[in-house]
Design a protein around this motif. Structure first.
Motif, PDB file in Angstrom:
ATOM      1  N   ARG A   1       4.566  -0.598  16.465  1.00 49.66           N
ATOM      2  CA  ARG A   1       6.130  -0.893  16.342  1.00 49.66           C
ATOM      3  C   ARG A   1       6.221  -1.319  14.875  1.00 49.66           C
ATOM      4  NH1 ARG A   1       8.807  -5.842  19.241  1.00 49.66           N
ATOM      5  NH2 ARG A   1      10.764  -5.975  18.086  1.00 49.66           N
ATOM      6  N   LEU A   2       5.059  -1.919  14.026  1.00 49.69           N
ATOM      7  CA  LEU A   2       5.207  -2.510  12.692  1.00 49.69           C
ATOM      8  C   LEU A   2       5.335  -1.209  11.854  1.00 49.69           C
ATOM      9  CD1 LEU A   2       4.870  -4.358  10.550  1.00 49.69           C
ATOM     10  CD2 LEU A   2       2.396  -4.306  10.645  1.00 49.69           C
ATOM     11  N   GLY A   3       4.621  -0.165  12.188  1.00 47.87           N
ATOM     12  CA  GLY A   3       4.607   1.187  11.364  1.00 47.87           C
ATOM     13  C   GLY A   3       5.962   1.662  11.398  1.00 47.87           C
ATOM     14  N   GLN A   4       6.624   1.599  12.450  1.00 50.44           N
ATOM     15  CA  GLN A   4       7.884   2.451  12.555  1.00 50.44           C
ATOM     16  C   GLN A   4       8.822   1.344  11.948  1.00 50.44           C
ATOM     17  OE1 GLN A   4       8.375   2.029  17.094  1.00 50.44           O
ATOM     18  NE2 GLN A   4       7.328   4.115  17.496  1.00 50.44           N
ATOM     19  N   GLU A   5       8.989   0.091  11.883  1.00 58.78           N
ATOM     20  CA  GLU A   5       9.636  -0.690  10.931  1.00 58.78           C
ATOM     21  C   GLU A   5       9.469  -0.315   9.565  1.00 58.78           C
ATOM     22  OE1 GLU A   5      12.375  -1.707  12.177  1.00 58.78           O
ATOM     23  OE2 GLU A   5      11.874  -1.492  14.219  1.00 58.78           O
ATOM     24  N   ILE A   6       8.183  -0.314   9.239  1.00 55.27           N
ATOM     25  CA  ILE A   6       8.019  -0.171   7.900  1.00 55.27           C
ATOM     26  C   ILE A   6       8.217   1.433   7.200  1.00 55.27           C
ATOM     27  CG2 ILE A   6       6.025   0.391   6.220  1.00 55.27           C
ATOM     28  CD1 ILE A   6       4.152  -1.818   7.667  1.00 55.27           C
TER      29      ILE A   6
ATOM     30  N   LEU B   1       7.099   1.781  -0.495  1.00 52.85           N
ATOM     31  CA  LEU B   1       5.900   1.875  -1.280  1.00 52.85           C
ATOM     32  C   LEU B   1       5.674   0.569  -2.064  1.00 52.85           C
ATOM     33  CD1 LEU B   1       6.785   5.235  -3.125  1.00 52.85           C
ATOM     34  CD2 LEU B   1       4.930   4.882  -1.573  1.00 52.85           C
ATOM     35  N   VAL B   2       6.427  -0.088  -2.177  1.00 50.17           N
ATOM     36  CA  VAL B   2       6.284  -1.608  -2.907  1.00 50.17           C
ATOM     37  C   VAL B   2       5.500  -2.546  -1.820  1.00 50.17           C
ATOM     38  CG1 VAL B   2       7.216  -3.759  -3.819  1.00 50.17           C
ATOM     39  CG2 VAL B   2       7.910  -1.303  -4.743  1.00 50.17           C
ATOM     40  N   PHE B   3       6.139  -2.428  -0.590  1.00 43.63           N
ATOM     41  CA  PHE B   3       5.550  -3.226   0.552  1.00 43.63           C
ATOM     42  C   PHE B   3       4.186  -2.766   0.864  1.00 43.63           C
ATOM     43  CE2 PHE B   3       4.857  -4.170   4.943  1.00 43.63           C
ATOM     44  CZ  PHE B   3       4.902  -5.399   5.055  1.00 43.63           C
ATOM     45  N   LEU B   4       3.866  -1.388   0.823  1.00 42.32           N
ATOM     46  CA  LEU B   4       2.425  -1.155   1.110  1.00 42.32           C
ATOM     47  C   LEU B   4       1.538  -1.319   0.252  1.00 42.32           C
ATOM     48  CD1 LEU B   4       3.254   2.346   3.168  1.00 42.32           C
ATOM     49  CD2 LEU B   4       2.636   0.170   4.070  1.00 42.32           C
ATOM     50  N   TYR B   5       1.847  -1.018  -1.205  1.00 45.61           N
ATOM     51  CA  TYR B   5       0.996  -1.432  -2.083  1.00 45.61           C
ATOM     52  C   TYR B   5       0.618  -2.857  -2.208  1.00 45.61           C
ATOM     53  CZ  TYR B   5       1.359   3.050  -4.993  1.00 45.61           C
ATOM     54  OH  TYR B   5       1.177   4.209  -5.366  1.00 45.61           O
ATOM     55  N   SER B   6       1.601  -3.726  -1.931  1.00 40.52           N
ATOM     56  CA  SER B   6       1.329  -4.963  -1.951  1.00 40.52           C
ATOM     57  C   SER B   6       0.514  -5.752  -0.700  1.00 40.52           C
ATOM     58  CB  SER B   6       2.787  -5.756  -1.931  1.00 40.52           C
ATOM     59  OG  SER B   6       2.479  -7.117  -1.794  1.00 40.52           O
ATOM     60  N   ARG B   7       1.064  -5.195   0.554  1.00 44.32           N
ATOM     61  CA  ARG B   7       0.419  -5.855   1.715  1.00 44.32           C
ATOM     62  C   ARG B   7      -0.877  -4.805   2.058  1.00 44.32           C
ATOM     63  NH1 ARG B   7       3.560  -9.145   0.124  1.00 44.32           N
ATOM     64  NH2 ARG B   7       4.434 -10.591   1.323  1.00 44.32           N
ATOM     65  N   ARG B   8      -0.746  -3.603   2.103  1.00 49.33           N
ATOM     66  CA  ARG B   8      -1.817  -2.894   2.526  1.00 49.33           C
ATOM     67  C   ARG B   8      -3.099  -2.708   1.355  1.00 49.33           C
ATOM     68  NH1 ARG B   8      -0.397   3.119   2.893  1.00 49.33           N
ATOM     69  NH2 ARG B   8      -0.685   2.843   0.661  1.00 49.33           N
TER      70      ARG B   8
END
Length: 186
Positions: A120-125, A134-141
């Motif tokens: 579900r998180l992946g779907q929302e991202i 991209l910004v979110f994934l670079y930051s959190r992942r």
């Protein structure tokens, strides 16, 4: 002796340099242990998880394409925690209230299915606008700093902050029923 960068250590690690592995081990042991212990709440289980992650790093050193060592190890530790929970509860799904709650240490986590939550998180991202995602994934992942993200995506740091704010607001609204549990993913 001057401390080497993670990139230099990874290059040496790929060449089977045991001293580089030892340096990585000493540099990250405590951080990884804290991540594991925070979820498992037992010393032995947390140590097992960290040993598993660091041993895997050595075994898979030639095939891994790691760009941000700290982020990679933190993420690997989080997944190893769930593998550890699965090993400790082979006949119990995570919805077994008494045992799962003790292991996960998150209120009401026993009623959530980790895989569905992650999906579900992946779907929302995935629904975020491209730059924001991209910004979110670079930051959190990948655990890049705002400055590193700005340089990688050729954005200002203020724009990076705005994208992160937008992403977090979107996720809070869309996942409000499970948002308290998502700290594990970030």
């Amino acid at each position: 002796m001057e401390e080497q960068s993670d990139i230099a250590l990874l290059q040496r690690l790929r060449q089977s340099d045991e001293s580089a592995y030892t340096e990585i081990f000493h540099r990250y042991w405590e951080k990884l242990y804290a991540i594991a212990y925070n979820r498992l709440r037992t010393r032995a289980a947390a140590e097992d998880v960290v040993q598993e992650v660091l041993a895997s790093l050595w075994v898979r050193k030639a095939e891994l394409d790691i760009r941000h060592l700290s982020g990679y190890l933190a993420t690997a530790t989080r997944y190893a925690v769930f593998r550890q929970i699965s090993r400790l509860l082979p006949d119990h799904p995570l919805d077994t209230p008494d045992v799962a709650q003790q292991l996960v240490q998150t209120p009401d986590m026993d009623h959530l299915d980790y895989c569905r939550l992650q999906e579900r998180l992946g779907q929302e991202i995935a629904q975020l606008p491209e730059k924001c995602r991209l910004v979110f994934l670079y930051s959190r992942r990948d655990q890049y700093s705002n400055k590193e993200i700005a340089a990688a995506l050729q954005l200002s740091e203020k724009t990076v902050e705005a994208h992160l704010t937008k992403a977090l607001k979107h996720l809070r609204v869309r996942l409000k029923d499970v948002y308290p549990y998502l700290s594990f993913f970030f």
